[in-house]
Write an enzyme that holds these catalytic residues in place. Structure first.
Site, PDB file in Angstrom:
ATOM      1  N   GLY A  12     -17.207  -0.800  -1.649  1.00 17.20           N
ATOM      2  CA  GLY A  12     -17.610  -0.448  -2.928  1.00 17.20           C
ATOM      3  C   GLY A  12     -17.678   1.032  -3.300  1.00 17.20           C
ATOM      4  N   THR A  13     -16.804   1.652  -2.510  1.00 18.32           N
ATOM      5  CA  THR A  13     -16.813   3.209  -2.873  1.00 18.32           C
ATOM      6  C   THR A  13     -16.188   3.297  -4.169  1.00 18.32           C
ATOM      7  OG1 THR A  13     -14.698   3.396  -1.616  1.00 18.32           O
ATOM      8  CG2 THR A  13     -16.713   4.032  -0.344  1.00 18.32           C
ATOM      9  N   ASN A  14     -15.170   2.790  -4.825  1.00 22.99           N
ATOM     10  CA  ASN A  14     -14.755   3.298  -5.990  1.00 22.99           C
ATOM     11  C   ASN A  14     -15.779   2.595  -7.131  1.00 22.99           C
ATOM     12  OD1 ASN A  14     -11.946   4.117  -5.968  1.00 22.99           O
ATOM     13  ND2 ASN A  14     -11.564   2.700  -4.646  1.00 22.99           N
ATOM     14  N   ARG A  66      -8.049 -23.507  -4.180  1.00 21.47           N
ATOM     15  CA  ARG A  66      -7.769 -22.266  -4.661  1.00 21.47           C
ATOM     16  C   ARG A  66      -7.764 -22.518  -6.299  1.00 21.47           C
ATOM     17  NH1 ARG A  66      -7.884 -17.390  -2.281  1.00 21.47           N
ATOM     18  NH2 ARG A  66      -7.514 -15.945  -3.934  1.00 21.47           N
ATOM     19  N   ASN A 108      -6.074  -1.777 -12.267  1.00 18.50           N
ATOM     20  CA  ASN A 108      -6.229  -1.576 -10.710  1.00 18.50           C
ATOM     21  C   ASN A 108      -5.972  -0.592 -10.085  1.00 18.50           C
ATOM     22  OD1 ASN A 108      -6.412  -3.007  -7.954  1.00 18.50           O
ATOM     23  ND2 ASN A 108      -4.184  -2.743  -8.017  1.00 18.50           N
ATOM     24  N   HIS A 110      -4.638   1.572  -6.832  1.00 27.25           N
ATOM     25  CA  HIS A 110      -3.808   1.231  -5.709  1.00 27.25           C
ATOM     26  C   HIS A 110      -3.635   2.714  -4.854  1.00 27.25           C
ATOM     27  CE1 HIS A 110      -0.916  -0.729  -3.051  1.00 27.25           C
ATOM     28  NE2 HIS A 110      -0.072   0.554  -3.335  1.00 27.25           N
ATOM     29  N   ALA A 180      -8.253  11.299  -5.027  1.00 25.77           N
ATOM     30  CA  ALA A 180      -7.559  10.707  -5.837  1.00 25.77           C
ATOM     31  C   ALA A 180      -8.307   9.557  -6.446  1.00 25.77           C
ATOM     32  CB  ALA A 180      -6.215  10.188  -5.468  1.00 25.77           C
ATOM     33  N   GLU A 181      -8.593   8.459  -5.633  1.00 20.57           N
ATOM     34  CA  GLU A 181      -9.144   7.355  -6.180  1.00 20.57           C
ATOM     35  C   GLU A 181     -10.599   7.446  -6.908  1.00 20.57           C
ATOM     36  OE1 GLU A 181      -9.344   3.870  -3.703  1.00 20.57           O
ATOM     37  OE2 GLU A 181      -7.865   4.728  -2.438  1.00 20.57           O
TER      38      GLU A 181
END
Length: 197
Positions: A12-14, A66, A108, A110, A180-181
């Site tokens: 969960g760093t983002n 699923r 998202n 990436h 960046a992220e």
């Protein structure tokens, strides 16, 4: 106020970058209403709890198949009434029904400059291993809208990161996150919250 649900699978760093950006006013007009993880006991859940954000686990292990898991995930998300769903290291194939219901409302992050090193099989360290194996001098991160393909939706933001001599996949992953992220994802949410995207 933009109601945001963040979906995570691990540390969960983002997520933390988003929490911090809301707290310090980098992201405005935004409320983090929920965090969903597909794994129990991950650090992301602790981060959510510490920030006072409701967190739930929707694990495939708790469903017989699923289809049942996909329905459980969608039901959990709907309950938050989100305006935006943020996939922040969420290693789950997003159900088509969810993509249809929240069209242009799922983003998202990436860890590459799409269209390089993206698509099926490119996630986590695998992205950075591929970049180093190819010998690229620049990599980076991309925030994109989610569509029915894998990493094929419209690009919102990108940021390049230099690949340095002696980089390992782990070192490169850390630099891409830091440079960046952790900057792009809050910036993208803020753009959407303020009608700029």
């Amino acid at each position: 106020m933009l109601r945001v649900v963040v979906c995570v699978s691990g540390g969960g760093t983002n997520l933390q970058a988003i929490i911090d950006a809301v707290a310090d006013g980098t992201i405005t007009n935004t409320e983090l209403v929920g965090v969903i993880s597909n794994n129990y006991g991950v650090r992301a859940l602790e981060r959510a709890e510490k920030a006072g954000i409701d967190a739930k686990v929707v694990s495939p292990k708790d469903y017989e198949n699923r289809a049942a898991f996909n329905e459980g995930l969608l039901t959990t998300i709907r309950a938050y009434k989100p305006d935006l769903i943020v996939l922040a290291g969420f290693l789950v194939v997003i159900p088509e029904a969810m993509i249809e219901e929240y069209e242009n409302r799922i983003i998202n992050i990436h860890p590459s400059l799409i269209p390089s090193f993206c698509g099926t099989g490119y996630y986590g360290l695998k992205v950075h291993e591929a970049a180093l194996a190819r010998g690229v001098k620049l990599t980076g991160a991309t925030v994109h809208y989610v569509d029915k393909g894998t990493d094929t939706g419209p690009i919102l933001l990108q940021k390049a990161v230099e690949v340095k001599p002696g980089d390992t996949p782990e070192i490169l992953q850390r630099r891409v996150m830091e440079e960046a992220e952790w900057k792009l994802l809050p910036a993208a949410i803020n753009m959407i919250a303020n009608g700029e995207a």
